[in-house]
Design a protein around this motif. Sequence first.
Motif, PDB file in Angstrom:
ATOM      1  N   UNK A 185      -7.437   0.428  12.317  1.00 14.19           N
ATOM      2  CA  UNK A 185      -7.960  -0.761  11.647  1.00 14.19           C
ATOM      3  C   UNK A 185      -7.518  -0.823  10.191  1.00 14.19           C
ATOM      4  N   UNK A 186      -7.371   0.329   9.549  1.00 16.99           N
ATOM      5  CA  UNK A 186      -6.888   0.366   8.176  1.00 16.99           C
ATOM      6  C   UNK A 186      -5.458  -0.120   8.055  1.00 16.99           C
ATOM      7  N   UNK A 187      -4.635   0.222   9.030  1.00 19.28           N
ATOM      8  CA  UNK A 187      -3.246  -0.248   9.019  1.00 19.28           C
ATOM      9  C   UNK A 187      -3.202  -1.752   9.216  1.00 19.28           C
ATOM     10  N   UNK A 188      -4.048  -2.267  10.100  1.00 18.17           N
ATOM     11  CA  UNK A 188      -4.063  -3.703  10.343  1.00 18.17           C
ATOM     12  C   UNK A 188      -4.596  -4.481   9.142  1.00 18.17           C
ATOM     13  N   UNK A 189      -5.462  -3.859   8.375  1.00 20.01           N
ATOM     14  CA  UNK A 189      -6.089  -4.539   7.241  1.00 20.01           C
ATOM     15  C   UNK A 189      -5.285  -4.388   5.945  1.00 20.01           C
ATOM     16  N   UNK A 190      -4.313  -3.503   5.937  1.00 23.19           N
ATOM     17  CA  UNK A 190      -3.541  -3.226   4.719  1.00 23.19           C
ATOM     18  C   UNK A 190      -2.592  -4.388   4.410  1.00 23.19           C
ATOM     19  N   UNK A 191      -2.230  -4.571   3.151  1.00 24.66           N
ATOM     20  CA  UNK A 191      -1.272  -5.628   2.813  1.00 24.66           C
ATOM     21  C   UNK A 191       0.117  -5.307   3.365  1.00 24.66           C
ATOM     22  N   UNK A 192       0.895  -6.349   3.575  1.00 24.80           N
ATOM     23  CA  UNK A 192       2.216  -6.189   4.186  1.00 24.80           C
ATOM     24  C   UNK A 192       3.211  -5.566   3.213  1.00 24.80           C
ATOM     25  N   UNK A 193       3.176  -5.998   1.966  1.00 26.18           N
ATOM     26  CA  UNK A 193       4.171  -5.537   1.000  1.00 26.18           C
ATOM     27  C   UNK A 193       3.749  -4.213   0.370  1.00 26.18           C
ATOM     28  N   UNK A 194       4.718  -3.392   0.047  1.00 26.23           N
ATOM     29  CA  UNK A 194       4.465  -2.130  -0.623  1.00 26.23           C
ATOM     30  C   UNK A 194       4.100  -0.993   0.315  1.00 26.23           C
ATOM     31  N   UNK A 195       4.382  -1.144   1.598  1.00 22.48           N
ATOM     32  CA  UNK A 195       4.068  -0.092   2.545  1.00 22.48           C
ATOM     33  C   UNK A 195       5.325   0.641   2.954  1.00 22.48           C
TER      34      UNK A 195
ATOM     35  N   UNK B  20       6.756   3.825   6.073  1.00 24.32           N
ATOM     36  CA  UNK B  20       6.447   4.645   7.246  1.00 24.32           C
ATOM     37  C   UNK B  20       5.893   3.833   8.401  1.00 24.32           C
ATOM     38  N   UNK B  21       4.864   4.393   9.037  1.00 26.64           N
ATOM     39  CA  UNK B  21       4.314   3.763  10.238  1.00 26.64           C
ATOM     40  C   UNK B  21       3.621   2.441   9.943  1.00 26.64           C
ATOM     41  N   UNK B  22       3.076   2.297   8.753  1.00 24.67           N
ATOM     42  CA  UNK B  22       2.429   1.031   8.416  1.00 24.67           C
ATOM     43  C   UNK B  22       3.444  -0.106   8.369  1.00 24.67           C
ATOM     44  N   UNK B  23       4.573   0.143   7.749  1.00 24.97           N
ATOM     45  CA  UNK B  23       5.621  -0.873   7.693  1.00 24.97           C
ATOM     46  C   UNK B  23       6.169  -1.159   9.088  1.00 24.97           C
ATOM     47  N   UNK B  24       6.332  -0.122   9.888  1.00 18.64           N
ATOM     48  CA  UNK B  24       6.829  -0.279  11.248  1.00 18.64           C
ATOM     49  C   UNK B  24       5.869  -1.127  12.086  1.00 18.64           C
ATOM     50  N   UNK B  25       4.575  -0.910  11.892  1.00 22.40           N
ATOM     51  CA  UNK B  25       3.587  -1.708  12.606  1.00 22.40           C
ATOM     52  C   UNK B  25       3.682  -3.183  12.220  1.00 22.40           C
ATOM     53  N   UNK B  26       3.790  -3.460  10.936  1.00 22.49           N
ATOM     54  CA  UNK B  26       3.846  -4.852  10.485  1.00 22.49           C
ATOM     55  C   UNK B  26       5.141  -5.536  10.905  1.00 22.49           C
TER      56      UNK B  26
END
Length: 102
Positions: A60-70, A72-78
């Motif tokens: 849920x934290x990855x889904x709630x995080x902003x798109x820019x400035x990420x 690793x896996x967070x950027x890959x998810x977005x």
Amino acid sequence: MSQRRSTVTVGDTLDPAVVGRRATRVGLALVAAALPLVVGTLAGIAADAPTVEAAFTAALGVMDAPVFGQHGTQLLFHVGTLGLLAGCWVLGVGLLLDGLFD
């Protein structure tokens, strides 16, 4: 039995039925490419967590995080989610055009 055959000539690429069929194929390809990326990324994030509750919180934290400035896996998810959404839109337009003009 009836078969679905195109009544459009090969040179008429701006016909809405032809555009609809092509958009349907492109949309399906985008969804088929992006869905494993999104599911795999979320599974990887959940696998790194020590407990099930922490896995849900991390996802849920990855889904709630902003798109820019990420990274690793967070950027890959977005990126995967963006591809999945674009594929759904293109698939929907293709199905709409194919259904209306065929």
